[in-house]
Design an enzyme around this catalytic site. Structure first.
Site, short mmCIF file in Angstrom:
data_model
loop_
_atom_site.label_atom_id
_atom_site.label_comp_id
_atom_site.label_asym_id
_atom_site.label_seq_id
_atom_site.Cartn_x
_atom_site.Cartn_y
_atom_site.Cartn_z
N GLY A 39 67.42 -9.64 -23.90
CA GLY A 39 66.45 -10.37 -23.52
C GLY A 39 65.68 -10.19 -22.27
N ASP A 40 64.37 -10.52 -21.87
CA ASP A 40 63.50 -10.45 -20.80
C ASP A 40 63.59 -8.90 -20.54
OD1 ASP A 40 63.75 -13.16 -20.56
OD2 ASP A 40 65.67 -13.12 -19.39
N GLY A 65 60.88 -7.33 -20.79
CA GLY A 65 59.34 -7.12 -20.75
C GLY A 65 58.35 -7.16 -22.02
N LYS A 66 58.87 -7.82 -22.83
CA LYS A 66 58.19 -7.67 -24.14
C LYS A 66 56.84 -8.47 -24.13
CE LYS A 66 61.70 -10.47 -25.99
NZ LYS A 66 62.70 -10.31 -24.91
N LYS A 103 54.80 -8.34 -21.52
CA LYS A 103 53.83 -7.32 -21.11
C LYS A 103 53.45 -6.27 -22.07
CE LYS A 103 53.20 -3.35 -18.24
NZ LYS A 103 53.42 -2.48 -16.95
N GLY A 149 60.76 -16.85 -23.09
CA GLY A 149 59.78 -16.91 -21.83
C GLY A 149 59.11 -15.26 -21.75
N HIS A 150 58.03 -15.30 -21.82
CA HIS A 150 57.29 -14.14 -21.76
C HIS A 150 56.04 -14.28 -20.70
CE1 HIS A 150 58.56 -13.36 -26.44
NE2 HIS A 150 59.46 -13.44 -25.51
N GLN A 154 63.82 -13.22 -27.56
CA GLN A 154 65.19 -12.53 -27.52
C GLN A 154 65.67 -11.19 -27.72
OE1 GLN A 154 64.88 -15.82 -29.63
NE2 GLN A 154 64.47 -16.58 -27.66
N THR A 207 71.82 -15.99 -29.56
CA THR A 207 71.01 -17.18 -29.76
C THR A 207 70.98 -17.56 -31.62
OG1 THR A 207 68.64 -17.83 -29.96
CG2 THR A 207 69.00 -15.73 -30.65
N VAL A 219 62.01 -19.30 -18.35
CA VAL A 219 62.25 -20.60 -19.01
C VAL A 219 63.23 -21.62 -18.09
CG1 VAL A 219 63.43 -21.71 -21.07
CG2 VAL A 219 61.86 -20.07 -21.25
N GLY A 271 64.74 -20.73 -14.91
CA GLY A 271 64.83 -20.45 -13.58
C GLY A 271 66.26 -19.88 -12.88
N ARG A 304 69.26 -17.57 -12.26
CA ARG A 304 69.28 -16.15 -12.05
C ARG A 304 70.09 -15.35 -13.07
NH1 ARG A 304 68.69 -13.57 -6.68
NH2 ARG A 304 69.62 -11.50 -7.18
N ASP A 332 60.47 1.09 -11.96
CA ASP A 332 60.13 1.03 -10.46
C ASP A 332 61.28 0.36 -9.64
OD1 ASP A 332 58.70 -1.00 -12.34
OD2 ASP A 332 58.81 -2.30 -10.53
P1 GDP Z 1 60.19 -10.84 -21.98
O1 GDP Z 1 61.04 -12.23 -22.27
O2 GDP Z 1 60.92 -9.66 -22.63
O3 GDP Z 1 58.92 -11.01 -22.42
O4 GDP Z 1 60.51 -10.65 -20.50
P2 GDP Z 1 60.15 -11.82 -19.23
O5 GDP Z 1 58.84 -11.92 -19.20
O6 GDP Z 1 61.19 -13.10 -19.47
O7 GDP Z 1 60.84 -10.86 -18.00
C1 GDP Z 1 60.31 -9.78 -17.71
C2 GDP Z 1 59.86 -9.83 -16.08
O8 GDP Z 1 59.61 -8.36 -15.75
C3 GDP Z 1 58.45 -10.39 -16.09
O9 GDP Z 1 58.59 -11.04 -14.99
C4 GDP Z 1 57.43 -9.29 -15.91
O10 GDP Z 1 56.36 -9.67 -15.58
C5 GDP Z 1 58.34 -8.25 -15.29
N1 GDP Z 1 57.99 -6.89 -15.91
C6 GDP Z 1 57.65 -6.53 -16.92
N2 GDP Z 1 57.61 -4.94 -16.81
C7 GDP Z 1 57.86 -4.67 -15.72
C8 GDP Z 1 57.84 -3.38 -15.02
O11 GDP Z 1 57.87 -2.59 -15.46
N3 GDP Z 1 58.16 -3.42 -13.20
C9 GDP Z 1 58.53 -4.63 -12.85
N4 GDP Z 1 58.87 -4.55 -11.67
N5 GDP Z 1 58.51 -5.89 -13.58
C10 GDP Z 1 58.21 -5.90 -14.80
P1 IMO Z 2 63.20 -13.83 -24.29
O1 IMO Z 2 62.41 -13.90 -25.51
C1 IMO Z 2 67.07 -14.11 -22.27
C2 IMO Z 2 69.81 -16.65 -24.47
C3 IMO Z 2 70.49 -17.94 -23.58
C4 IMO Z 2 71.66 -18.10 -24.10
C5 IMO Z 2 71.77 -17.56 -25.73
C6 IMO Z 2 71.53 -18.77 -26.48
O2 IMO Z 2 62.49 -14.20 -23.20
O3 IMO Z 2 63.85 -12.64 -24.14
P2 IMO Z 2 69.64 -20.45 -27.25
O4 IMO Z 2 68.82 -21.64 -26.33
O5 IMO Z 2 68.92 -19.42 -27.80
O6 IMO Z 2 70.53 -21.08 -27.94
O7 IMO Z 2 70.69 -19.91 -26.00
O8 IMO Z 2 70.67 -16.97 -25.58
N1 IMO Z 2 68.42 -16.65 -24.63
C7 IMO Z 2 67.63 -15.60 -23.89
N2 IMO Z 2 68.23 -14.97 -22.90
N3 IMO Z 2 65.71 -14.01 -22.85
C8 IMO Z 2 65.57 -15.01 -23.94
O9 IMO Z 2 64.41 -15.04 -24.52
C9 IMO Z 2 66.58 -15.73 -24.31
N4 IMO Z 2 66.56 -16.82 -25.40
C10 IMO Z 2 67.80 -17.30 -25.42
O10 IMO Z 2 70.46 -17.81 -22.15
O11 IMO Z 2 72.66 -17.23 -23.52
MG MG Z 3 61.86 -13.55 -21.16
#
Ligand code: GDP
Ligand code: IMO
Ligand code: MG
Length: 429
Positions: A12-13, A15-16, A18, A40-41, A223, A238, A299, A301, A303, A332
């Site tokens: 997860g996270d 950069g979906k 973006k 959290g996107h 996720q 999840t 979502v 906060g 780390r 980067d």
């Molecule tokens: P998602 O859940 O997959 O949509 O990703 P999140 O938005 O939770 O987390 C990705 C984080 O990385 C966000 O704060 C984006 O703004 C940031 N991000 C996305 N692409 C890039 C990149 O290429 N470089 C950097 N430095 N940040 C990025």
């Molecule tokens: P995006 O779409 C990162 C993680 C939680 C936990 C596990 C189960 O932003 O990538 P849940 O509340 O779904 O039952 O929690 O999954 N988790 C994520 N981790 N990015 C997410 O979404 C996540 N959604 C759930 O931290 O470990």
């Molecule tokens: Mg996210």
């Protein structure tokens, strides 16, 4: 003209948000098909930052957003999110957002149960977002969920509440948590009904029409594959299937319509919550990746844990989810590191394997085997063409392609929308 499904290839996270926002300029409809407001996107467009949890990221481009039946919707969270983005200048009227009428709802009792169970697990907690995602999916499968369409039938809501409360209050009581009153929940749902129902429709019909008219559909995953309830690091996952195949069942469209499967992967690894993480770094490099990558949950906060790129894991995600191209993000963040490591296998017992085993103890015991590469001294930040990348950065990307057995078809070099390098347009197949 194929459609595109965007899914996370790690934990997860990646950069979906973006990438979906960037690709949405080429799409007509953006569809969420699983997960809920645990996602959290983040989208950065000029001076504005949008943080979306339930709303499809295409709304920021003014594209039609669809919430498919595979999602679990907390109506309070949805309305709060709509209010939040409207305050940022977006319009989320029922002609811009459609919600499948057969989408299950998340109720306050779901998040209460989620949190009570996590507390009871103590040190074995999953580290859920506490948003009730797991309990809501359990109720869907148990055939007692209240769905969006039920809001038009007060008697159905009343009957289902009896069944839900019998189940949940028993559990909550057993866990020493507060129980819920039927009348409170009923009144709350009836008050929400006129605010939610205008968005509801059989979205399968709209998607079928769109498909036949040659409209481009972009499926937005939440996720990631390693959090998939079947293919992930179970039980630290999840409660939905996150693989691309879910786009079909979670939207009400055939599997042939899903189109190109784009897996999003960071140039390193992160994870929130508990569970195995073979390439996790507990040293200054891990700290540096977290600081530079701003690795804090959108979502929660919390780390995020950070580590090296795990090619074994991403290769496995490529295979189980049918990923046809990788969008590599956050390259980067690695700028200026003297040396980079990529996990190429796991030592388990006396053997080195190229897959993450399924059993929890074996997963926890897997020790990453690394290949070391020289870093680059130049900057990739904000690069918008291959020619702008240092030669060593290109080498790193090429090595990732070889090891994961998937081409890198898109590269992201900053959070900003346009700092993106397109290698191959996924809508062209
Ligand atoms: P998602 O859940 O997959 O949509 O990703 P999140 O938005 O939770 O987390 C990705 C984080 O990385 C966000 O704060 C984006 O703004 C940031 N991000 C996305 N692409 C890039 C990149 O290429 N470089 C950097 N430095 N940040 C990025
Ligand atoms: P995006 O779409 C990162 C993680 C939680 C936990 C596990 C189960 O932003 O990538 P849940 O509340 O779904 O039952 O929690 O999954 N988790 C994520 N981790 N990015 C997410 O979404 C996540 N959604 C759930 O931290 O470990
Ligand atoms: Mg996210």
């Amino acid at each position: 003209m194929p459609n595109v499904a965007v899914i996370g290839a790690q934990w997860g996270d990646e950069g979906k948000g973006k990438v979906v926002d960037w690709l949405a300029s080429r799409a007509d409809i953006v569809v969420r098909f699983q997960g809920g407001h645990n996602a959290g996107h983040t989208l950065v467009v000029g001076n504005e930052t949008y943080k979306l949890s339930l709303l499809p990221s295409g709304l920021v481009r003014g594209k039609l957003g669809v919430i498919g039946n595979g999602v679990v919707v907390d109506p309070d969270a949805l309305l709060a999110e709509i209010a939040r983005v409207e305050a940022q200048g977006l319009k989320v009227t029922p002609d811009r957002l459609r919600i499948a009428e057969n989408t299950p709802l998340i109720l306050p009792l779901h998040s209460a149960l989620d949190r009570a169970r996590e507390a009871a697990r103590g040190e074995h907690k999953i580290g859920t977002t506490g948003r009730g995602i797991g309990p809501a999916y359990e109720d869907k499968v148990a055939r007692r969920a209240i769905r969006v369409c039920d809001l038009a039938e007060p008697e159905t809501v009343s009957r289902k509440l009896d069944e839900l409360l019998l189940h949940h209050n028993t559990l909550l009581k057993g866990l020493g948590a507060e129980t819920f009153e039927k009348q409170d929940l009923f009144d709350r749902l009836m008050a929400l009904a006129p605010r939610i129902l205008p968005y509801a429709e059989p979205v399968w019909e709209r998607l079928d029409e769109a498909r036949r008219a040659g409209r481009r559909i972009l499926f937005e995953g939440a996720q990631a594959v390693m959090l998939d309830v079947d293919h992930g690091t179970y039980p630290f996952v999840t409660s939905s299937n996150t693989v691309a195949a879910t786009a079909a069942s979670g939207a009400g469209i055939g599997p042939g319509a899903v189109g190109f499967v784009l897996g999003i992967a960071k140039a390193y690894s992160t994870r929130v919550g508990s569970g195995p993480f073979p390439t996790e770094l507990h040293d200054a490099t891990g700290q540096l990746l977290g600081d530079r990558g701003h690795e804090f949950g959108t979502v929660t906060g919390r780390r995020r844990r950070c580590g090296w790129f795990d090619a074994v894991l991403v290769r496995q995600a490529v295979k189980v989810a049918g990923i046809q191209g990788i969008a590599l993000t956050k390259l980067d963040v690695l700028d200026g590191l003297p040396e980079l490591k990529i996990c190429v296998g796991y030592r388990l017992g006396g053997e080195v394997v190229r897959r993450l085993p399924a059993a929890p103890a074996a997963q926890a015991a897997a020790v990453a085997e690394y290949e070391t590469m020289e870093g680059w001294s130049g900057s990739t930040r904000g690069a918008r063409s291959w020619a702008d990348l240092p030669a060593q950065a290109v080498k790193y990307v090429r090595r990732i392609e070889e090891l994961t057995e998937a081409p890198v078809t898109l590269l992201s070099t900053s959070p900003e929308r346009d700092d993106t390098i397109l290698v191959r347009d996924p809508f062209e197949g």
